[in-house]
Every structure is written in C-alpha cells, then in structure tokens.
Write an enzyme that holds these catalytic residues in place. Sequence first.
Site, mmCIF file in Angstrom:
data_model
loop_
_atom_site.group_PDB
_atom_site.id
_atom_site.type_symbol
_atom_site.label_atom_id
_atom_site.label_comp_id
_atom_site.label_asym_id
_atom_site.label_seq_id
_atom_site.Cartn_x
_atom_site.Cartn_y
_atom_site.Cartn_z
ATOM 1 N N SER A 143 -3.629 3.138 4.000
ATOM 2 C CA SER A 143 -4.977 2.797 4.461
ATOM 3 C C SER A 143 -5.042 1.306 4.744
ATOM 4 O O SER A 143 -4.392 0.512 4.046
ATOM 5 C CB SER A 143 -6.000 3.149 3.386
ATOM 6 O OG SER A 143 -7.262 2.606 3.727
ATOM 7 N N TYR A 157 -9.315 3.051 -4.983
ATOM 8 C CA TYR A 157 -8.656 3.657 -3.815
ATOM 9 C C TYR A 157 -7.764 2.628 -3.118
ATOM 10 O O TYR A 157 -6.599 2.902 -2.803
ATOM 11 C CB TYR A 157 -9.737 4.179 -2.873
ATOM 12 C CG TYR A 157 -9.241 4.642 -1.522
ATOM 13 C CD1 TYR A 157 -8.687 5.912 -1.368
ATOM 14 C CD2 TYR A 157 -9.340 3.821 -0.407
ATOM 15 C CE1 TYR A 157 -8.234 6.347 -0.126
ATOM 16 C CE2 TYR A 157 -8.901 4.244 0.840
ATOM 17 C CZ TYR A 157 -8.346 5.506 0.977
ATOM 18 O OH TYR A 157 -7.903 5.927 2.204
#
Length: 248
Positions: A143, A157
């Site tokens: 990501s 995350y």
Amino acid sequence: MTKVALITGASRGIGRATALLLARQGYAVGVNYQTNEAAAQQVVNQVLAAGGRALALQADIAQENEVVAMFSRLDAELGTLCALVNNAGILFQQTSIEHMSAERINRVLATNVTGSFLCCREAVKRMALRHGGQGGAIVNVSSGAARLGSPGEYVDYAASKGAQDTLTTGLAIEVAAQGIRVNSVRPGAIYTEMHASGGEPERVERVKSLLPMQRGGQPEEIAQAIAWLLSDAASYVTGSFIDAGGGR
Ligand code: NAD
C-alpha cells in the site's frame, strides 16, 4: 505446460481483477477466499466460461494449517505453482493509536504480515531450484500507506504494509539464486470494498482531489501492474516496487 497462479483474497476487488486478468493471459488460477464462497465461485465460473482453468480455494491465510492445506489442494488439482499474488489484506475502522487494542493490532499483523509470510514460505518450497522447482514469481500487494503513513487513521495497517515491504526486499535477495523473483505493487486509492471496512466507503472520493492525477484507481489498473511483474517481461526485476497511486 499451463502456468499456475494463486491469488489470495481473490473473490473481490484487486484480487478478483488480478485473477480474471491472469486467466485471460493463460494462467490456471487458484482463487483464494476466506468466507464468501459464492463470490469466489462466481470468479471461477467466469474463467471457466471463457475457456480457462480456475479453482476456488478456501483458507484464512492467517491460519498456518489452512494455508498448508490450500497449497496441497492447489498442487493436486491445478498443478505446479509458478506465480503467487499475496493480495489478501484487512483494514479496520479508522482510529488513532489511543484506541487500538492489542487484539486489533494482532489481527491486522496476522493477516497482512504473517499471512503473506506463510504463503511465501509455501510458494518457495514449491518454486525453489534447490527443492527441484522451476522458479517463479511472487508479487506482494502492499500500500502507498507503507511510504506515506496515514496519521490518525490506521497506523496499524500502514505498519503492517511496511513490514510486508521489508519481506519483499529481504526475500527477493534470499531467493534470487533460486529462480524466484519477489516484487511489490503499492496501490493508492482504489475503488474497492476495503474502504467500507475502514469505516469510510467514500474515501476515494474524499482523497482523489489531493492526488496529482485527480482521480481514484480501478482494480484492473492494479492487476495490470501485478501481471507485468509476474511475467517474463519483468525477468530482470526483483526486490522492486511499483507505486500505482495516481502520482502520490
Ligand atoms: P477488498 O477488501 O475488496 O479485498 C481484500 C480481500 O482479502 C477480500 O476478499 C477479503 O475477504 C480477503 N481477506 C481478508 N483477510 C483474509 C484472510 N485472513 N484470508 C483470506 N482472505 C482474506 O480490498 P482490496 O482493495 O481489493 O484489497 C486488496 C489488497 O490491496 C489489500 O492487501 C489492500 O491492503 C491493498 N490495497 C488496497 C487499496 C485500496 O485503495 N483499495 C490501497 C492500497 C492497498
């Protein structure tokens, strides 16, 4: 011989788009899912209808025994694995660190980090020349948050994706002489259901004007980058990252 690929979390979103693209490119595809069997079967049926080969494979990638069983089934029913896409990932409701329980943090790490490690381990056992394998390629779907962070939103995350990036860099070096390439795609803001689980279904709409390209991305645009890294066109590329985030 048919090339065989396994895509984790492939019943929807980026995983689904990747499974469908790889099938169009001639791979037999293992469509991993955790709970939504009907959605995974729909992906499989779409591949079969187009004349390809596909198999729905249930496994929670955070559970070692389920990962081992999934790879065994793939061996038996699809053949020799040459491509792994570590796509499955989770994101919980946005919150600041004061509100993060150990249980939440461990769940994020168990899926996004341990799950990727376990699937890499099983893939290397099958692909490595030293185990009689033919080599292969792994793509970890990370990501942009690993580089940019996401303050006050979901630093758990972002940290899990940072760990996954270190896995990519380290494993690429470890298995390069074994005929295995390991790379990563870091998506930016992509239109998938992930943002709903993060508590903000309209996130892409909110952030898109902040991006140089002024728009969110489609799952298919990420799938193209993944497929390129898996392909022979990327034969001299390992330990690399493609940032597919609209310029950010
Ligand atoms: P998504 O939520 O639609 O897909 C994630 C998939 O992973 C789901 O099918 C889910 O069931 C599966 N999954 C979750 N935990 C699992 C487990 N333990 N075992 C097996 N499967 C599991 O979201 P997406 O956007 O398609 O996400 C795909 C990947 O892309 C993720 O790793 C995510 O972190 C990454 N990513 C997405 C975006 C975005 O904007 N959508 C941005 C950056 C990175």
